[in-house]
Design an enzyme around this catalytic site. Structure first.
Site, PDB file in Angstrom:
ATOM      1  N   TYR A 221       1.012  -1.114  -0.049  1.00 14.16           N
ATOM      2  CA  TYR A 221       0.133   0.003  -0.059  1.00 14.16           C
ATOM      3  C   TYR A 221       0.806   1.279  -0.123  1.00 14.16           C
ATOM      4  O   TYR A 221       0.665   2.272  -0.672  1.00 14.16           O
ATOM      5  CB  TYR A 221      -0.872  -0.008   1.359  1.00 14.16           C
ATOM      6  CG  TYR A 221      -1.830  -1.175   1.050  1.00 14.16           C
ATOM      7  CD1 TYR A 221      -2.704  -1.635   0.068  1.00 14.16           C
ATOM      8  CD2 TYR A 221      -2.350  -1.596   2.648  1.00 14.16           C
ATOM      9  CE1 TYR A 221      -3.542  -2.418   0.117  1.00 14.16           C
ATOM     10  CE2 TYR A 221      -3.241  -2.638   2.595  1.00 14.16           C
ATOM     11  CZ  TYR A 221      -3.947  -3.022   1.323  1.00 14.16           C
ATOM     12  OH  TYR A 221      -4.871  -4.234   1.157  1.00 14.16           O
ATOM     13  N   ILE A 222       2.043   1.158   0.786  1.00 15.22           N
ATOM     14  CA  ILE A 222       2.826   2.433   0.905  1.00 15.22           C
ATOM     15  C   ILE A 222       3.598   2.782  -0.334  1.00 15.22           C
ATOM     16  O   ILE A 222       3.731   3.905  -0.928  1.00 15.22           O
ATOM     17  CB  ILE A 222       3.740   2.096   2.113  1.00 15.22           C
ATOM     18  CG1 ILE A 222       3.160   2.368   3.525  1.00 15.22           C
ATOM     19  CG2 ILE A 222       4.997   3.259   1.948  1.00 15.22           C
ATOM     20  CD1 ILE A 222       3.893   1.788   4.622  1.00 15.22           C
TER      21      ILE A 222
ATOM     22  N   LYS B 259       1.251   4.581  -2.669  1.00 15.06           N
ATOM     23  CA  LYS B 259       1.167   5.919  -2.403  1.00 15.06           C
ATOM     24  C   LYS B 259       2.253   6.804  -2.671  1.00 15.06           C
ATOM     25  O   LYS B 259       1.996   7.896  -3.425  1.00 15.06           O
ATOM     26  CB  LYS B 259       0.588   5.805  -0.884  1.00 15.06           C
ATOM     27  CG  LYS B 259      -0.590   5.305  -0.500  1.00 15.06           C
ATOM     28  CD  LYS B 259      -0.536   5.321   1.145  1.00 15.06           C
ATOM     29  CE  LYS B 259      -1.816   4.585   1.517  1.00 15.06           C
ATOM     30  NZ  LYS B 259      -2.103   4.114   3.013  1.00 15.06           N
TER      31      LYS B 259
ATOM     32  N   GLN C 243       0.441   4.612   8.521  1.00 17.63           N
ATOM     33  CA  GLN C 243      -0.141   3.418   7.956  1.00 17.63           C
ATOM     34  C   GLN C 243      -0.679   2.513   9.155  1.00 17.63           C
ATOM     35  O   GLN C 243       0.059   1.937   9.899  1.00 17.63           O
ATOM     36  CB  GLN C 243       1.256   2.813   7.412  1.00 17.63           C
ATOM     37  CG  GLN C 243       0.475   1.562   6.377  1.00 17.63           C
ATOM     38  CD  GLN C 243      -0.411   1.770   5.268  1.00 17.63           C
ATOM     39  OE1 GLN C 243      -0.229   2.940   4.601  1.00 17.63           O
ATOM     40  NE2 GLN C 243      -1.195   1.242   4.920  1.00 17.63           N
ATOM     41  N   LEU C 244      -1.743   1.865   9.020  1.00 17.73           N
ATOM     42  CA  LEU C 244      -2.477   0.970   9.862  1.00 17.73           C
ATOM     43  C   LEU C 244      -2.675  -0.440   9.195  1.00 17.73           C
ATOM     44  O   LEU C 244      -2.540  -0.482   7.998  1.00 17.73           O
ATOM     45  CB  LEU C 244      -3.728   1.259  10.549  1.00 17.73           C
ATOM     46  CG  LEU C 244      -3.908   3.042  11.006  1.00 17.73           C
ATOM     47  CD1 LEU C 244      -5.536   3.171  11.465  1.00 17.73           C
ATOM     48  CD2 LEU C 244      -3.027   2.712  12.441  1.00 17.73           C
TER      49      LEU C 244
ATOM     50  N   ASP D  61      -5.512  11.699   5.857  1.00 17.53           N
ATOM     51  CA  ASP D  61      -6.417  10.200   5.788  1.00 17.53           C
ATOM     52  C   ASP D  61      -7.966  10.709   6.304  1.00 17.53           C
ATOM     53  O   ASP D  61      -8.700   9.964   5.916  1.00 17.53           O
ATOM     54  CB  ASP D  61      -5.858   9.345   6.718  1.00 17.53           C
ATOM     55  CG  ASP D  61      -5.080   8.386   5.978  1.00 17.53           C
ATOM     56  OD1 ASP D  61      -5.362   8.041   4.630  1.00 17.53           O
ATOM     57  OD2 ASP D  61      -4.104   7.718   6.555  1.00 17.53           O
TER      58      ASP D  61
ATOM     59  N   GLY E  26     -22.766  -0.405   6.022  1.00 20.01           N
ATOM     60  CA  GLY E  26     -21.526  -0.594   6.715  1.00 20.01           C
ATOM     61  C   GLY E  26     -21.370   0.472   7.545  1.00 20.01           C
ATOM     62  O   GLY E  26     -21.833   1.692   7.112  1.00 20.01           O
TER      63      GLY E  26
ATOM     64  N   SER F  18     -24.965  -4.608  10.475  1.00 24.08           N
ATOM     65  CA  SER F  18     -25.181  -6.033  10.796  1.00 24.08           C
ATOM     66  C   SER F  18     -26.598  -6.216  11.715  1.00 24.08           C
ATOM     67  O   SER F  18     -27.275  -7.462  11.532  1.00 24.08           O
ATOM     68  CB  SER F  18     -24.137  -6.533  11.677  1.00 24.08           C
ATOM     69  OG  SER F  18     -23.732  -5.830  12.812  1.00 24.08           O
TER      70      SER F  18
ATOM     71  N   GLY G 136     -10.735  -2.119  -9.879  1.00 26.50           N
ATOM     72  CA  GLY G 136     -10.739  -0.901 -10.959  1.00 26.50           C
ATOM     73  C   GLY G 136     -11.711   0.073 -10.817  1.00 26.50           C
ATOM     74  O   GLY G 136     -12.075   0.787 -11.685  1.00 26.50           O
TER      75      GLY G 136
END
Length: 323
Positions: free
Chosen positions: A71-72, A75, A119-120, A144, A191, A216, A292
């Site tokens: 992910y990093i 970015k 970053q988590l 973020d 969600g 839920s 995509g």
């Protein structure tokens, strides 16, 4: 003969009885490219106007998780393409909460940095309070949009004075691409996570939709979905929303990323969203694919927040005047 030809043409064009039966695909790849090109121009304009100035971004990582590394790198690559000066700070797995907070404070105090991402998850052998760490990031650099200050501003409708979380922001950009107006529409969000569901609800609400947030414990989910002119799903369950639930002509945005077994693939699995795409695309007016769709937009909007933060910094520093 002509009637059979006409019928064939109707089927080929995805129409039957005058109604579209195949949804228009909303491409996140195309839309994110447009966003990145626009940002590149804005960064170049800043550099020209303010003698070599560049927006600065820091990604702070604890540990060495493989998925986080991926992910990093995405970015950092996106930032480099746009002209953002991006740096990666990696703390070891042995880092303590105090050390992580110290690193955050150093970046908060650095005027050359306009965006800070933690970053988590935090991959440390020591106990670290994620909420505390997230809220230690200066709200002015929280690109973020996850700090309680930015979340609070969004929930109150202060959209011009906060950073909006990147996935919901990307979803709004994709909805815009359809040409469908959000105002007055029935919107359903499935969600309620801090990253997607809750801020998506707020964003749709302050763009004047009538919003229902399902989760839920929601009863009669198909019934709720059937009312949605705009449907955004971020539930984290593979293909849970069935196509027959979807209202005809709806705008359908799928934030899900799930891996399901598929023996035909070399990896033995394939990526699917939270919506059953094949059936939903028969009823929706517009739909995002997975992959995509929403994915590429998340990184693009992160870059947009960073550029926006740099623009705010310049405006405050120079009172909006050119050098």
């Amino acid at each position: 003969m002509w009637s059979s030809v006409a019928q064939s043409l109707r089927l080929l064009s995805g129409c039957h009885g005058g109604r579209r039966s195949i949804a228009t695909v909303i491409s996140g790849n195309k839309t994110s490219k447009l966003v990145r090109e626009r940002l590149k121009d804005q960064v170049e304009e800043m550099r020209t106007q303010f003698s070599g100035f560049r927006p600065g971004l820091v990604v702070l990582q604890v540990g060495d998780r493989e998925d986080s590394n991926l992910y990093i790198s995405t970015k950092l690559k996106a930032a480099a393409e746009i002209g953002i000066d991006a740096k990666h700070i990696r703390l070891p797995k042995t880092a303590t909460q105090a050390e992580v907070l110290r690193s955050i404070m150093e970046v908060n105090d650095n005027p050359a940095v306009h965006g800070l991402i933690v970053q988590l998850p935090l991959d440390s052998v020591n106990p670290i309070d994620t909420e505390l760490v997230t809220n230690a990031v200066s709200p002015l650099k929280d690109v973020d949009g996850l700090s309680c200050i930015n979340a609070g501003k969004l929930s109150r409708g202060d959209l011009n004075d906060c950073f909006i979380p990147c996935t919901p922001n990307g979803c709004m950009e994709l909805i815009k691409q359809t040409g469908v107006s959000v105002a007055g529409k029935n919107a359903v969000v499935i969600g309620r996570s801090k990253i997607v569901g809750a801020p998506m609800h707020d964003l749709l609400l302050w763009n004047h939709a009538t919003v229902t947030n399902c989760h839920s414990k929601t009863k009669d989910l198909p019934e709720q979905v059937a009312r949605a002119d705009i449907l955004v799903v971020g539930a984290g369950r593979a293909e849970m929303v069935r196509g027959e639930w979807v209202k005809e002509g709806a705008v359908v945005i799928d934030c899900g990323i799930n891996h399901v077994p598929d023996k035909t693939k070399a990896s033995g699995k394939r990526v699917v969203g939270d919506i059953h795409y094949a059936s939903a695309s028969q009823r929706a007016g517009h739909i995002t694919p997975v992959p995509g769709g929403v994915g590429p937009m998340t990184v693009a909007m992160l870059m947009e927040n960073t550029v926006q933060s740099a623009q705010r910094f310049l405006k405050n520093r120079d009172g909006g005047n050119q050098h």
